[in-house]
Design a protein around this motif. Structure first.
Motif, PDB file in Angstrom:
ATOM      1  N   VAL A   1       0.805  -0.854   0.405  1.00 32.50           N
ATOM      2  CA  VAL A   1      -0.087   0.216  -0.303  1.00 32.50           C
ATOM      3  C   VAL A   1       0.803   1.131   0.040  1.00 32.50           C
ATOM      4  O   VAL A   1       2.071   0.979   0.302  1.00 32.50           O
ATOM      5  N   PRO A   2       0.154   2.359  -0.210  1.00 31.12           N
ATOM      6  CA  PRO A   2       1.482   3.383  -0.021  1.00 31.12           C
ATOM      7  C   PRO A   2       1.517   4.120   0.821  1.00 31.12           C
ATOM      8  O   PRO A   2       0.850   3.635   1.938  1.00 31.12           O
ATOM      9  N   PRO A   3       1.996   5.095   1.168  1.00 30.86           N
ATOM     10  CA  PRO A   3       2.956   6.183   1.906  1.00 30.86           C
ATOM     11  C   PRO A   3       1.533   6.365   3.371  1.00 30.86           C
ATOM     12  O   PRO A   3       2.085   6.444   4.191  1.00 30.86           O
ATOM     13  N   GLN A   4       0.407   6.313   3.057  1.00 29.15           N
ATOM     14  CA  GLN A   4      -0.675   6.455   4.195  1.00 29.15           C
ATOM     15  C   GLN A   4      -0.934   5.410   4.724  1.00 29.15           C
ATOM     16  O   GLN A   4      -1.893   5.715   5.555  1.00 29.15           O
TER      17      GLN A   4
ATOM     18  N   VAL B   1       3.903  -1.365   4.222  1.00 31.83           N
ATOM     19  CA  VAL B   1       3.465  -0.042   3.311  1.00 31.83           C
ATOM     20  C   VAL B   1       5.491   0.307   2.265  1.00 31.83           C
ATOM     21  O   VAL B   1       6.236   0.270   2.761  1.00 31.83           O
ATOM     22  N   ALA B   2       4.921   1.397   1.571  1.00 33.40           N
ATOM     23  CA  ALA B   2       5.791   1.600   0.403  1.00 33.40           C
ATOM     24  C   ALA B   2       6.012   2.482  -0.624  1.00 33.40           C
ATOM     25  O   ALA B   2       4.113   2.442  -1.021  1.00 33.40           O
ATOM     26  N   ASN B   3       6.509   2.629  -0.715  1.00 33.12           N
ATOM     27  CA  ASN B   3       6.501   4.567  -1.864  1.00 33.12           C
ATOM     28  C   ASN B   3       6.170   3.532  -2.980  1.00 33.12           C
ATOM     29  O   ASN B   3       5.601   4.093  -4.030  1.00 33.12           O
ATOM     30  N   ASP B   4       6.359   2.441  -3.887  1.00 32.46           N
ATOM     31  CA  ASP B   4       7.396   2.269  -4.887  1.00 32.46           C
ATOM     32  C   ASP B   4       7.037   0.190  -4.611  1.00 32.46           C
ATOM     33  O   ASP B   4       7.818   0.097  -3.994  1.00 32.46           O
ATOM     34  N   VAL B   5       5.744   0.433  -5.259  1.00 36.42           N
ATOM     35  CA  VAL B   5       5.224  -0.881  -5.171  1.00 36.42           C
ATOM     36  C   VAL B   5       6.325  -2.153  -5.611  1.00 36.42           C
ATOM     37  O   VAL B   5       6.345  -3.225  -4.724  1.00 36.42           O
ATOM     38  N   PRO B   6       7.082  -2.421  -6.014  1.00 37.14           N
ATOM     39  CA  PRO B   6       8.285  -3.810  -7.083  1.00 37.14           C
ATOM     40  C   PRO B   6       9.504  -3.248  -5.846  1.00 37.14           C
ATOM     41  O   PRO B   6       9.898  -4.154  -5.183  1.00 37.14           O
ATOM     42  N   THR B   7       9.791  -2.493  -5.533  1.00 40.30           N
ATOM     43  CA  THR B   7      10.926  -2.815  -4.447  1.00 40.30           C
ATOM     44  C   THR B   7       9.930  -2.708  -2.732  1.00 40.30           C
ATOM     45  O   THR B   7      11.127  -3.606  -1.883  1.00 40.30           O
TER      46      THR B   7
ATOM     47  N   PRO C   1       7.837   0.460 -17.390  1.00 42.95           N
ATOM     48  CA  PRO C   1       7.119  -1.073 -17.326  1.00 42.95           C
ATOM     49  C   PRO C   1       6.227  -1.338 -16.778  1.00 42.95           C
ATOM     50  O   PRO C   1       5.931  -0.183 -15.228  1.00 42.95           O
ATOM     51  N   GLY C   2       5.564  -1.995 -15.805  1.00 41.78           N
ATOM     52  CA  GLY C   2       4.735  -2.662 -15.591  1.00 41.78           C
ATOM     53  C   GLY C   2       5.259  -3.237 -14.457  1.00 41.78           C
ATOM     54  O   GLY C   2       6.330  -3.469 -14.520  1.00 41.78           O
ATOM     55  N   VAL C   3       4.730  -3.253 -13.701  1.00 39.85           N
ATOM     56  CA  VAL C   3       4.906  -4.274 -12.191  1.00 39.85           C
ATOM     57  C   VAL C   3       5.704  -5.525 -12.076  1.00 39.85           C
ATOM     58  O   VAL C   3       6.791  -6.243 -11.470  1.00 39.85           O
ATOM     59  N   GLY C   4       5.380  -6.477 -13.252  1.00 39.58           N
ATOM     60  CA  GLY C   4       6.017  -7.630 -13.259  1.00 39.58           C
ATOM     61  C   GLY C   4       7.175  -7.604 -14.077  1.00 39.58           C
ATOM     62  O   GLY C   4       8.348  -8.224 -13.110  1.00 39.58           O
ATOM     63  N   ALA C   5       6.639  -6.683 -14.907  1.00 39.42           N
ATOM     64  CA  ALA C   5       8.573  -6.557 -15.389  1.00 39.42           C
ATOM     65  C   ALA C   5      10.015  -5.994 -14.778  1.00 39.42           C
ATOM     66  O   ALA C   5      11.553  -6.589 -14.898  1.00 39.42           O
ATOM     67  N   ILE C   6       9.363  -5.085 -13.659  1.00 37.82           N
ATOM     68  CA  ILE C   6      10.246  -4.354 -12.609  1.00 37.82           C
ATOM     69  C   ILE C   6      10.983  -5.823 -12.026  1.00 37.82           C
ATOM     70  O   ILE C   6      11.713  -5.911 -11.420  1.00 37.82           O
TER      71      ILE C   6
END
Length: 873
Positions: free
Chosen positions: A270-273, A301-307, A337-342
């Motif tokens: 989920v985003p940083p909220q 909680v993460a700003n970037d979904v793949p990370t 690119p999409g999340v899957g590719a990253i």
């Protein structure tokens, strides 16, 4: 496959040594021979097992080659239809025609002879490292996998670990004198279960390979997954159930890895909220499905979904990630690119599965951040309408086909745009749209109708645009805010439910609670701080104020770096006057702090629950101490009185003046006094030792000790013919206290000698190294002990009903285990192969370069040589 005229190979694959592969091969050979098939046997080792030897005697045997290998020429000259060749992985002696036995088998197959052979799962080349990881023993001989895979038939020979251990205990696999530390460790129940599963999965793999060939011919594609730790990424979309089921199948299967319980973890980034985004109905259904399949749900909680996804996967040591194909439309890939590719690109050694589903390419817009009114995408759309729609509409109305329309129509169309902007983007875009529409109506459209630019009608239109846009925008934003509040409340309730579930399902509620808070709010660490009193001599200033007699101390922490004081925390929540929750990582918004306070309220309850458990454990320890004291009084009342009575009676006879004693009688009475005194001395020593063990006052002086030095001293006083010692001189030294170890060994050996029924079969004391430790095994051939008795034999005052009164109070084994555990070792009972009991000392070996003084606790204790010979069973 096989060439024309080539013989067929049938292999009996054993899950562990001793399961009966040789017996199975010979039984099949006897059945074939009874059907009239010419059968010969060569190179079969029966391991002196009666039933296997009886089967072998029914078949024609071909002697081995003079070098000790299979005499393939002699076998071929007999022209049999079937040959039995045991142990496919065995290497041939030097000077043999072929280096290994499986190459001998290849010659027989090329000659058109069918072969029955055996091999263990631990001998397969591809599983060499896996078997070493499971058992700690690296197989010294292997057979290439392709040899076994090319067999026409592979039959798995398998028994349960419990049955195999029973065979071991009965001496059907190895005699007692051959069982050393490595072999005993190999036959542990966990190791046998792991090898069994490895064999089952390897065999299933061969079935799968056959099916794969068939499906390849029919263009049916299917992969083979491993049972490992699998993370499935959830977005909250409807495709989640498909992903969870697919991940469950991946986690439920394994390709020959270390057999461990399967792990399935689902993560929602989920985003940083923080927890502000509430789970939808789809996500709630997916979590219920996950629970039914035995998986666990996590929110990160993460700003970037793949990370965030990869950090979580690496943190839980995941081996595979399952995520769905992107729901983006084709044009949306221009933004990257999409999340899957990253994830696939950055995953490193983690396998990534991209699973297709029905929602692929269906389009996906991000949800608005709950807790606010309108979402960012709606505000952006509102500003676009406010600036572009009035301009475009005015340009269209200025074209010749529309110039005949009246000013009222122009005003109504522009008012419609203002209302639409208010409904989409809220108040500010609506005001801008109203003002811009009024400007365009005044400056562009009014002159086209022959009206002045500045007029009362235009001013009224501006006022009307503004009022209508404002009222619509207020209604829209109120509805959006109420909806966001409802979503927020739902998210908070769901988070609390998740929190309660994680606490109730764990054995450590405080740890589970802090871990869940850390994950939910995206913090690096979560620490529970307690304010405690400080002594005056501590001095210094405290976080709560200078010299206020209080200080903060961490009670429990999850993550790092932990906050040791309130000043180090990024978020601090007060639970009570003496408790506070400190988080490090990021500052939380006010809305999340409210939920955090609700979470923190559970911490005090969890801490109280933990301390109640500690108090209950202490009460159990005190109850155990009371039981020991009661048993001590009951045992000592007899075992102290008996030797004292003997001493009193003997001395009274010696001092009597009215009788004359012969010299032999005097010697007998004096010997009785001496024996009774020694018995009292041993009893007192063991009572003192037992009290030290139960009060945790045994402080061994640890250092390098050689078993070849300790064991002979421990056996002093025992009949020489009653014990056989096998302690190699080159054995590694162990980390121990020489006095305590001598005392423990003496107690155990004396107990074994007492229960060994046949003096012609002495007790065996053997030592061997295995891994990082050394084992000392005391083997007797007595009646043995039941599994229930093994659990009770180390309790104080236990004779288990097989020892006569007057032979001790049953402290020998209890003292021995207490001393060994004080030296960070273990003392455990095992069944002796063929009958009896084996006591196993396991101590840490001294590695080269270790400091001899390392681990010294210091002690003034001088371990006495004596031991209570009273049986502990």
């Amino acid at each position: 496959m096989d060439a024309v005229g080539r013989g067929k190979l049938r292999i009996y694959l054993g899950s562990a040594p001793g399961v009966g592969t040789t017996h199975g091969a010979l039984a099949e050979a006897c059945r074939r021979a009874a059907d009239g098939v010419p059968v010969v046997v060569t190179a079969v080792d029966t391991q002196r097992r009666e039933r296997t030897s009886e089967l072998l005697s029914r078949l024609e045997s071909v002697p081995l080659h003079p070098s000790g290998s299979v005499d393939t020429a002699a076998v071929i000259s007999r022209t049999p239809r079937l040959a039995v060749v045991d142990d496919l992985a065995r290497p041939n002696p030097p000077g043999s025609p072929n280096p290994t036995r499986w190459q001998d088998v290849e010659e027989l197959l090329e000659a058109g002879i069918d072969v029955l052979s055996t091999v263990g799962i631990h001998h397969l080349e591809s599983l060499n490292d896996v078997v070493h990881q499971i058992t700690g023993v690296r197989p010294d001989r292997t057979v290439p996998d392709h040899v076994v895979r090319r067999a026409a038939e592979v039959e798995l020979v398998d028994v349960t670990p419990q049955e195999l251990r029973r065979r071991m205990a009965h001496g059907d696999i190895h005699p007692a004198e051959r069982v050393d530390a490595a072999l005993a460790d190999y036959y542990r129940e966990g190791n046998l279960a792991a090898l069994r599963e490895l064999a089952l999965l390897w065999t299933a793999d061969q079935v799968e390979a056959g099916l794969a060939r068939y499906r390849g011919e029919h263009e049916i594609r299917r992969t083979w997954e491993a049972r490992e730790r699998v993370v499935v990424a959830l977005t909250g979309g409807p495709e989640g159930e498909t992903l969870i089921r697919r991940a469950a199948r991946v986690a439920a299967r394994s390709r020959g890895g270390h057999p461990q319980p399967s792990h399935l973890l689902a993560v929602h980034v989920v985003p940083p909220q923080g927890i502000s985004r509430a789970p939808g109905d789809d996500l709630l259904r997916q979590r219920r499905l996950l629970a039914e399949l035995g998986g666990t749900y996590h929110q990160v909680v993460a700003n970037d979904v793949p990370t965030g996804l990869l950090e979580f996967a690496r943190g839980v040591h995941a081996t595979q990630i399952v995520l769905g194909s992107s729901r983006r439309r084709a044009w949306q890939y221009v933004f990257g690119p999409g999340v899957g590719a990253i994830v696939a690109r950055e995953s490193g050694d983690i396998d990534v599965h991209i699973v297709t589903h029905e929602e692929v390419g269906s389009g996906r817009w991000p949800l608005p951040p709950p807790g606010r009114g309108l979402g960012e995408h709606r505000r952006l759309a509102g500003w676009s309408l406010a600036l572009l729609a009035p301009t475009l509409m005015s340009l269209v109305l200025a074209l010749p086909p529309f110039t005949d329309s009246g000013p009222a129509s122009d005003a109504m169309l522009l008012l419609l745009i203002t209302v639409s902007t208010a409904a989409v983007g809220g108040l500010r875009p609506a005001l801008v749209s109203a003002l811009w529409s009024a400007i365009l109506l005044t400056a562009l459209l009014s002159p086209l109708h022959g009206r002045p630019s500045v007029s009362v009608d235009n001013m009224l239109a501006l006022v009307a645009f503004t009022l209508v846009g404002t009222l619509v925008a207020i209604v829209v934003e109120m509805a959006a805010r109420r909806s966001a509040q409802a979503v927020r409340a739902r998210a908070e309730a769901d988070a609390v439910t998740l929190l309660a579930g994680s606490v109730l399902s764990g054995n450590e509620p405080l740890h589970a609670l802090l871990r869940r808070i850390r994950e939910t709010f995206g913090q690096r660490s979560a620490t529970l701080l307690e304010r405690v009193d400080t002594s005056p001599e501590d001095g210094g200033e405290d976080e709560g104020g200078p010299l206020d007699g209080k200080r903060w101390r961490p009670v429990h922490s999850v993550g790092s770096p932990a906050a040791d004081s309130p000043e180090e925390a990024d978020v601090l929540v007060s639970i009570s006057d003496t408790l506070a929750l400190a988080l490090r990582g990021r500052v939380l918004p006010a809305a999340d702090r409210g939920v955090l306070r609700a979470f923190a309220a559970h911490i005090g309850i969890a801490l109280e629950h933990q301390r109640l458990e500690w108090d209950a454990a202490e009460a159990r320890r005190q109850a155990a101490g009371n039981r020991i004291r009661t048993a001590l009084l009951a045992a000592v009342s007899h075992d102290l009185r008996t030797p004292l009575t003997s001493i009193k009676a003997s001395l009274s006879s010696l001092r009597a003046t009215d009788i004359t004693l012969a010299e032999e009688d005097r010697e007998a009475l004096l010997e009785t006094v001496e024996e009774s005194t020694d018995r009292l001395n041993r009893l007192i020593d063991n009572l003192l030792d037992m009290s030290r063990v139960h009060t945790d006052s045994v402080r061994p002086k640890l250092g390098p000790v050689g078993l070849e030095e300790v064991v002979p001293i421990a056996l002093l006083g025992l009949p020489h013919e009653a014990v056989t010692v096998d302690v190699p001189d080159g054995l590694p030294r162990v980390v121990a206290d020489a006095g305590l170890l001598e005392r423990a060994v003496a107690n155990v050996v004396a107990n074994a000698v007492r229960h060994n029924p046949d003096p012609r079969t002495p007790v065996l004391v053997a030592a061997s190294a295995h891994g990082d430790g050394v084992q000392l095994r005391v083997v007797d051939r007595g009646p043995g002990v039941s599994d229930e008795g093994k659990q009770r034999m180390f309790e104080a005052f236990q004779r288990l009903g097989d020892a006569p009164q007057g032979t001790g109070v049953g402290l020998g084994l209890a003292v021995a285990r207490g001393f060994v555990e004080a030296m960070h070792g273990t003392l455990a009972p095992e069944d002796t192969p063929g009958g009896g009991l084996t006591m196993v000392f396991t101590l840490k070996a001294v590695r080269p370069g270790d400091d001899a003084a390392t681990g010294t606790d210091g002690t003034d204790d001088e371990s006495a040589r004596g031991a209570d010979a009273g049986p502990g069973r």
